[in-house]
Scaffold this motif. Structure first.
Motif, PDB file in Angstrom:
ATOM      1  N   ARG A  24     -24.873 -11.530 -47.149  1.00 40.07           N
ATOM      2  CA  ARG A  24     -26.048 -11.158 -46.359  1.00 40.07           C
ATOM      3  C   ARG A  24     -27.313 -11.297 -47.210  1.00 40.07           C
ATOM      4  NH1 ARG A  24     -26.397  -5.383 -43.701  1.00 40.07           N
ATOM      5  NH2 ARG A  24     -24.599  -5.140 -44.978  1.00 40.07           N
ATOM      6  N   LEU A  25     -27.171 -10.899 -48.477  1.00 46.35           N
ATOM      7  CA  LEU A  25     -28.311 -10.987 -49.394  1.00 46.35           C
ATOM      8  C   LEU A  25     -28.700 -12.443 -49.598  1.00 46.35           C
ATOM      9  CD1 LEU A  25     -30.243  -9.603 -51.397  1.00 46.35           C
ATOM     10  CD2 LEU A  25     -28.476  -9.813 -53.138  1.00 46.35           C
ATOM     11  N   LEU A  26     -27.688 -13.295 -49.802  1.00 50.21           N
ATOM     12  CA  LEU A  26     -27.963 -14.718 -50.002  1.00 50.21           C
ATOM     13  C   LEU A  26     -28.635 -15.305 -48.777  1.00 50.21           C
ATOM     14  CD1 LEU A  26     -27.581 -17.141 -51.908  1.00 50.21           C
ATOM     15  CD2 LEU A  26     -25.427 -17.612 -50.760  1.00 50.21           C
ATOM     16  N   VAL A  76     -32.188 -14.173 -48.632  1.00 46.78           N
ATOM     17  CA  VAL A  76     -32.974 -14.858 -49.675  1.00 46.78           C
ATOM     18  C   VAL A  76     -33.318 -16.281 -49.221  1.00 46.78           C
ATOM     19  CG1 VAL A  76     -32.685 -15.956 -51.941  1.00 46.78           C
ATOM     20  CG2 VAL A  76     -32.270 -13.524 -51.694  1.00 46.78           C
ATOM     21  N   ILE A 105     -36.044 -16.125 -46.608  1.00 52.34           N
ATOM     22  CA  ILE A 105     -37.349 -15.847 -47.229  1.00 52.34           C
ATOM     23  C   ILE A 105     -37.876 -17.091 -47.942  1.00 52.34           C
ATOM     24  CG2 ILE A 105     -38.509 -14.530 -49.071  1.00 52.34           C
ATOM     25  CD1 ILE A 105     -36.671 -12.171 -48.278  1.00 52.34           C
ATOM     26  N   LEU A 106     -36.969 -17.810 -48.600  1.00 54.62           N
ATOM     27  CA  LEU A 106     -37.366 -19.042 -49.308  1.00 54.62           C
ATOM     28  C   LEU A 106     -37.940 -20.067 -48.319  1.00 54.62           C
ATOM     29  CD1 LEU A 106     -34.734 -20.021 -51.994  1.00 54.62           C
ATOM     30  CD2 LEU A 106     -37.198 -19.953 -52.250  1.00 54.62           C
ATOM     31  N   VAL A 155     -41.329 -19.007 -47.238  1.00 57.39           N
ATOM     32  CA  VAL A 155     -42.333 -19.212 -48.301  1.00 57.39           C
ATOM     33  C   VAL A 155     -42.697 -20.696 -48.404  1.00 57.39           C
ATOM     34  CG1 VAL A 155     -42.657 -19.150 -50.814  1.00 57.39           C
ATOM     35  CG2 VAL A 155     -41.764 -17.147 -49.644  1.00 57.39           C
ATOM     36  N   PRO A 171     -59.577 -17.521 -51.431  1.00 59.55           N
ATOM     37  CA  PRO A 171     -59.267 -16.771 -52.668  1.00 59.55           C
ATOM     38  C   PRO A 171     -57.857 -16.197 -52.729  1.00 59.55           C
ATOM     39  CG  PRO A 171     -61.391 -16.093 -51.812  1.00 59.55           C
ATOM     40  CD  PRO A 171     -60.752 -16.943 -50.757  1.00 59.55           C
ATOM     41  N   ILE A 172     -57.194 -16.088 -51.564  1.00 54.83           N
ATOM     42  CA  ILE A 172     -55.827 -15.544 -51.574  1.00 54.83           C
ATOM     43  C   ILE A 172     -54.868 -16.529 -52.237  1.00 54.83           C
ATOM     44  CG2 ILE A 172     -53.898 -14.758 -50.108  1.00 54.83           C
ATOM     45  CD1 ILE A 172     -56.012 -14.014 -47.997  1.00 54.83           C
ATOM     46  N   PHE A 173     -55.220 -17.835 -52.129  1.00 54.97           N
ATOM     47  CA  PHE A 173     -54.294 -18.857 -52.624  1.00 54.97           C
ATOM     48  C   PHE A 173     -54.827 -19.658 -53.802  1.00 54.97           C
ATOM     49  CE2 PHE A 173     -51.577 -17.991 -49.174  1.00 54.97           C
ATOM     50  CZ  PHE A 173     -52.363 -17.828 -48.046  1.00 54.97           C
ATOM     51  N   LEU A 174     -56.156 -19.607 -54.012  1.00 51.96           N
ATOM     52  CA  LEU A 174     -56.744 -20.441 -55.060  1.00 51.96           C
ATOM     53  C   LEU A 174     -57.346 -19.589 -56.166  1.00 51.96           C
ATOM     54  CD1 LEU A 174     -58.681 -22.903 -52.746  1.00 51.96           C
ATOM     55  CD2 LEU A 174     -56.461 -23.274 -53.789  1.00 51.96           C
TER      56      LEU A 174
END
Lengths: 227, 126
Positions: free
Chosen positions: B2-4, B7, B10-11, B14, B70-73
């Motif tokens: 489940r954790l994998l 993850v 989420i990956l 992202v 500014p959040i990303f740069l």
């Protein structure tokens, strides 16, 4: 200044959470790839903490990716022995049947002085007492002594000791751990009655455990702490 | 397991967010570059009033975009653009042709540089 404080708290919380997700291992027992992740995470978290010009996501996202990579590698090494050999390596036998395996020492660039040092750290003063010495994948040396040199066990004296289970913690710092009371099949009243015999209240107890023979051990808080 | 699974999800999120940010950066940059080109034309034709108005419009557009960048740069990049813009505004206000065009050119390069720096290519990876 306040920005640094807030960013530090955010990154600290995130790092603790993600390390918690990674799982429990003592630092000394980490596999090489896990140690790499820990070192890299600490560097990645530290930089955005102090440099407010760097977006905080530049710290969080790499940490998240590293944790994901570590979890994935852990699962792969869990499922495949072949992969485990590649990712974690294999343990190396340095002493086999009381003989030092020179070829392994040479291959690992592990000299005899290193070996003697590791043995001493394992409380083995005489190399002649060792049957097997294995260098594990986490760098720790496991030592198996010769049967004549190992500590005596009850079996050797034909003694059958009684079963000893784990003691159950009932009270920590004045707080009763209710789930452990249920586990031990005892009620709150029994605990309070047992303590009241000695004129002690629960909140005065620092630590109380119940062993597998039903014996209660407790320690009262020191007078300074009670206040 | 489940954790994998979590993850991996989420990956994927992202990575998806990364592509979305790059796409957003490119779209914002294109918009700003178009405005810069318009200002360029006005200055070359000596339409200073139109150039000033267009500059104000550009500044408004920049403030809109600068909210989420500014959040990303890195903030230094944003600060450099703001400094360049401040100089450019003064050159336009003083109706100096060469300095205005020079500063505008620098501003254009700075803004173009941002999505180029964030693009996924071998040069940026290495």
């Amino acid at each position: 200044m306040n920005l640094v404080i807030i960013r530090t708290l955010i990154l600290y919380t995130t790092t603790v959470l993600l390390l918690r997700i990674m799982g429990k291992r003592e630092i000394g027992q980490l596999q090489p790839y896990e140690l790499v992740v820990i070192i890299m995470i600490s560097e990645l978290a530290a930089i955005p903490m102090q440099n407010t010009g760097i977006p905080i996501l530049n710290g969080i996202i790499p940490i998240l990716i590293l944790v994901a990579a570590e979890i994935t590698l852990s699962y792969i090494s869990l499922k495949s022995e072949k992969a485990r050999g590649i990712i974690c390596g294999k343990p190396s036998v340095l002493i086999e049947n009381s003989k030092i395996v020179e070829s392994e020492l040479k291959r690992l660039r592990f000299n005899v002085n290193d070996l003697l040092e590791q043995l001493r750290l394992k409380n083995v003063a005489d190399i002649a007492d060792v049957e097997f010495a294995i260098l594990e994948t986490n760098g720790q040396l496991s030592v198996i002594l010769k049967s004549q040199k190992r500590p005596v066990q009850p079996q050797d004296l034909n003694i059958s000791p009684e079963y000893e289970g784990l003691p159950i913690t009932l009270v920590i710092d004045g707080q009763i751990i209710k789930q452990n009371l249920t586990k031990a099949n005892i009620g709150m009243e029994w605990l309070k009655t047992d303590l009241l015999k000695s004129g002690i209240q629960i909140k005065q107890i620092l630590f109380a455990t119940l062993d597998s023979h039903g014996k209660l051990y407790y320690q009262v808080k020191s007078p300074a702490e009670k206040k | 397991m489940r954790l994998l699974g979590s993850v991996i999800v989420i990956l994927i999120l992202v990575i998806g967010a990364g592509f979305w940010v790059n796409h957003g950066l490119q779209a914002s940059t294109d918009d700003l570059i178009q405005q810069i080109d318009r200002i360029n034309i006005q200055i070359k034709e000596n339409n200073w009033q139109a150039a000033i108005e267009q500059t104000q419009k550009f500044e408004k557009g920049w403030k809109q975009e600068a909210k989420w960048w500014p959040i990303f740069l890195e903030h230094q990049e944003m600060d450099n653009i703001e400094f360049s813009m401040a100089r450019f505004k003064e050159y336009v206000a003083s109706k100096n042709n060469s300095l205005s065009l020079g500063q505008l050119s620098e501003l254009r390069l700075m803004i173009e540089h941002i999505p180029r720096k964030e693009a996924i290519n071998l040069e940026n990876i290495l």
